[in-house]
Enzyme design. Structure first.
Site, PDB file in Angstrom:
ATOM      1  N   ASP A  27       0.829  -1.203   0.000  1.00 56.08           N
ATOM      2  CA  ASP A  27       0.000   0.000   0.000  1.00 56.08           C
ATOM      3  C   ASP A  27       0.863   1.253   0.000  1.00 56.08           C
ATOM      4  O   ASP A  27       1.884   1.309   0.685  1.00 56.08           O
ATOM      5  CB  ASP A  27      -0.907  -0.016   1.244  1.00 56.08           C
ATOM      6  CG  ASP A  27      -2.013   1.013   1.167  1.00 56.08           C
ATOM      7  OD1 ASP A  27      -2.289   1.523   0.060  1.00 56.08           O
ATOM      8  OD2 ASP A  27      -2.610   1.316   2.218  1.00 56.08           O
ATOM      9  N   GLY A  28       0.432   2.262  -0.748  1.00 53.76           N
ATOM     10  CA  GLY A  28       1.083   3.569  -0.655  1.00 53.76           C
ATOM     11  C   GLY A  28       1.708   4.101  -1.925  1.00 53.76           C
ATOM     12  O   GLY A  28       2.330   5.171  -1.900  1.00 53.76           O
ATOM     13  N   ARG A  31       0.153   7.617  -2.736  1.00 52.57           N
ATOM     14  CA  ARG A  31       0.572   8.650  -1.784  1.00 52.57           C
ATOM     15  C   ARG A  31       2.044   9.011  -1.971  1.00 52.57           C
ATOM     16  O   ARG A  31       2.441  10.161  -1.840  1.00 52.57           O
ATOM     17  CB  ARG A  31       0.311   8.173  -0.354  1.00 52.57           C
ATOM     18  CG  ARG A  31      -1.060   8.545   0.165  1.00 52.57           C
ATOM     19  CD  ARG A  31      -1.375   7.867   1.457  1.00 52.57           C
ATOM     20  NE  ARG A  31      -1.718   6.459   1.253  1.00 52.57           N
ATOM     21  CZ  ARG A  31      -1.972   5.601   2.233  1.00 52.57           C
ATOM     22  NH1 ARG A  31      -1.896   6.015   3.488  1.00 52.57           N
ATOM     23  NH2 ARG A  31      -2.299   4.361   1.971  1.00 52.57           N
ATOM     24  N   HIS A  44       3.629   3.678  -9.021  1.00 49.00           N
ATOM     25  CA  HIS A  44       3.456   2.252  -9.301  1.00 49.00           C
ATOM     26  C   HIS A  44       4.746   1.637  -9.845  1.00 49.00           C
ATOM     27  O   HIS A  44       5.087   0.497  -9.513  1.00 49.00           O
ATOM     28  CB  HIS A  44       2.321   2.041 -10.294  1.00 49.00           C
ATOM     29  CG  HIS A  44       0.968   2.375  -9.741  1.00 49.00           C
ATOM     30  ND1 HIS A  44       0.537   1.891  -8.522  1.00 49.00           N
ATOM     31  CD2 HIS A  44      -0.051   3.139 -10.231  1.00 49.00           C
ATOM     32  CE1 HIS A  44      -0.693   2.344  -8.284  1.00 49.00           C
ATOM     33  NE2 HIS A  44      -1.056   3.102  -9.295  1.00 49.00           N
ATOM     34  N   GLU A  74     -11.557  -4.477  -5.461  1.00 47.60           N
ATOM     35  CA  GLU A  74     -12.067  -3.109  -5.309  1.00 47.60           C
ATOM     36  C   GLU A  74     -11.276  -2.091  -6.136  1.00 47.60           C
ATOM     37  O   GLU A  74     -11.754  -0.979  -6.390  1.00 47.60           O
ATOM     38  CB  GLU A  74     -12.040  -2.695  -3.835  1.00 47.60           C
ATOM     39  CG  GLU A  74     -13.062  -3.410  -2.959  1.00 47.60           C
ATOM     40  CD  GLU A  74     -12.648  -4.833  -2.596  1.00 47.60           C
ATOM     41  OE1 GLU A  74     -11.443  -5.150  -2.702  1.00 47.60           O
ATOM     42  OE2 GLU A  74     -13.532  -5.629  -2.218  1.00 47.60           O
ATOM     43  N   TRP A  76     -10.792  -1.977  -9.139  1.00 46.38           N
ATOM     44  CA  TRP A  76     -11.429  -1.661 -10.417  1.00 46.38           C
ATOM     45  C   TRP A  76     -12.215  -0.353 -10.341  1.00 46.38           C
ATOM     46  O   TRP A  76     -12.605   0.208 -11.367  1.00 46.38           O
ATOM     47  CB  TRP A  76     -12.361  -2.801 -10.845  1.00 46.38           C
ATOM     48  CG  TRP A  76     -11.613  -4.053 -11.221  1.00 46.38           C
ATOM     49  CD1 TRP A  76     -11.550  -5.210 -10.511  1.00 46.38           C
ATOM     50  CD2 TRP A  76     -10.812  -4.257 -12.389  1.00 46.38           C
ATOM     51  NE1 TRP A  76     -10.750  -6.132 -11.163  1.00 46.38           N
ATOM     52  CE2 TRP A  76     -10.285  -5.570 -12.318  1.00 46.38           C
ATOM     53  CE3 TRP A  76     -10.484  -3.458 -13.485  1.00 46.38           C
ATOM     54  CZ2 TRP A  76      -9.456  -6.099 -13.300  1.00 46.38           C
ATOM     55  CZ3 TRP A  76      -9.649  -3.988 -14.471  1.00 46.38           C
ATOM     56  CH2 TRP A  76      -9.155  -5.286 -14.367  1.00 46.38           C
ATOM     57  N   LEU A 138      11.269 -20.502  -4.134  1.00 45.91           N
ATOM     58  CA  LEU A 138      10.272 -19.579  -3.601  1.00 45.91           C
ATOM     59  C   LEU A 138       9.008 -19.669  -4.441  1.00 45.91           C
ATOM     60  O   LEU A 138       9.074 -19.600  -5.670  1.00 45.91           O
ATOM     61  CB  LEU A 138      10.800 -18.135  -3.628  1.00 45.91           C
ATOM     62  CG  LEU A 138       9.785 -17.021  -3.316  1.00 45.91           C
ATOM     63  CD1 LEU A 138       9.308 -17.108  -1.878  1.00 45.91           C
ATOM     64  CD2 LEU A 138      10.395 -15.644  -3.602  1.00 45.91           C
ATOM     65  N   LEU A 202      -7.156  -5.216   6.896  1.00 46.97           N
ATOM     66  CA  LEU A 202      -6.832  -6.288   5.952  1.00 46.97           C
ATOM     67  C   LEU A 202      -7.344  -6.018   4.541  1.00 46.97           C
ATOM     68  O   LEU A 202      -6.835  -6.603   3.581  1.00 46.97           O
ATOM     69  CB  LEU A 202      -7.399  -7.616   6.448  1.00 46.97           C
ATOM     70  CG  LEU A 202      -6.724  -8.220   7.682  1.00 46.97           C
ATOM     71  CD1 LEU A 202      -7.421  -9.504   8.089  1.00 46.97           C
ATOM     72  CD2 LEU A 202      -5.247  -8.479   7.417  1.00 46.97           C
TER      73      LEU A 202
END
Length: 256
Positions: A27-28, A31, A44, A74, A76, A138, A202
């Protein structure tokens, strides 16, 4: 291992307890861009660089499972322009960075509803999964157009269809049956869920799987995420005592 298993949820490396599965809500990006007066697309792009640092850190610390919340169901609701930029960035990384992931032994798995990105993107994602399917170092799950509630609805619908077809009795539906119907049925539950940007929720991410996950919230924005932050997450996790609903070790003796 099924997603309902906790017995080998973490491994010991040297003197430290290392989580077996780390899931991150990245997230972020927006911002980060606004604070610097640059286009959101740049945020991004820098977030994509942070993903690469995160993968390197997971490999270095021998964490076998990493889930990244890349695009929620969400998301979208965002502008057509921003969704297009995110889609273009995804295709760029599939084209130019997949070879690096493959060379490093990373297996790519997609969860969510990636078909909403269109047939061309879905085909690229499928090829990426097939190319890396045999890698063992991984397993990186990329959550695309993902929503935890939608995943559980899908699992419930799958079980209902089996009952309707006479393949399953309703009384046989339990936690293990539902876990086995999730998209993460062959992946251990996350030991720790991390969210950057200071937000403490979450946001519809791995709702079933996070039942016993440790939660860690970081103030820094995702594009600023460094390998040292990944190491700090592991250290913070190692200091916590996981109980899974039971008492901490030694408490029963003390109270008897």
């Amino acid at each position: 291992m099924t997603s309902s298993s906790h017995s080998s949820a973490s491994t010991t490396l040297g003197a430290e307890v290392t989580p077996r599965h780390i899931a991150i809500i990245m997230d972020g990006n927006g911002r980060w861009a606004r604070r610097r007066g640059v286009p959101v697309a740049q945020g991004h792009k820098e977030g994509g660089e942070a993903v690469q640092r995160c993968v390197r850190a997971a490999l270095k610390n021998e964490v076998p499972f990493l889930t990244l919340y890349a695009f929620s169901s969400e998301n979208w609701r965002r502008s057509h322009e921003e969704v297009g930029e995110l889609t273009s960035l995804l295709r760029f990384y599939l084209k130019h960075k997949l070879a690096d992931l493959h060379r490093q032994g990373v297996r790519l798995r997609i969860i969510g509803e990636p078909e909403h990105f269109g047939a061309a993107v879905c085909q690229e994602l499928q090829r990426a999964e097939e190319k890396t399917a045999q890698n063992k170092r991984l397993t990186m799950l990329l959550a695309l157009s993902y929503g935890g509630r939608a995943e559980m609805v899908g699992a419930a619908r799958s079980l209902a269809c089996k009952v309707e077809a006479g393949l399953l009795h309703a009384d046989d539906i339990d936690e293990a049956a539902l876990s086995a119907s999730l998209q993460t049925h062959d992946i251990p539950d996350p030991d720790v869920i991390v969210r950057t940007s200071g937000e403490k929720r979450l946001s519809n991410f791995l709702l079933w799987q996070s039942a016993y996950a440790e939660l860690i919230f970081l103030e820094k924005l995702w594009p600023d995420f460094q390998e040292s932050d990944f190491s700090e997450i592991i250290k913070r996790y190692a200091r916590r005592q996981r109980r899974f609903g039971g008492r901490p070790s030694g408490e029963e003796k003390a109270s008897s």
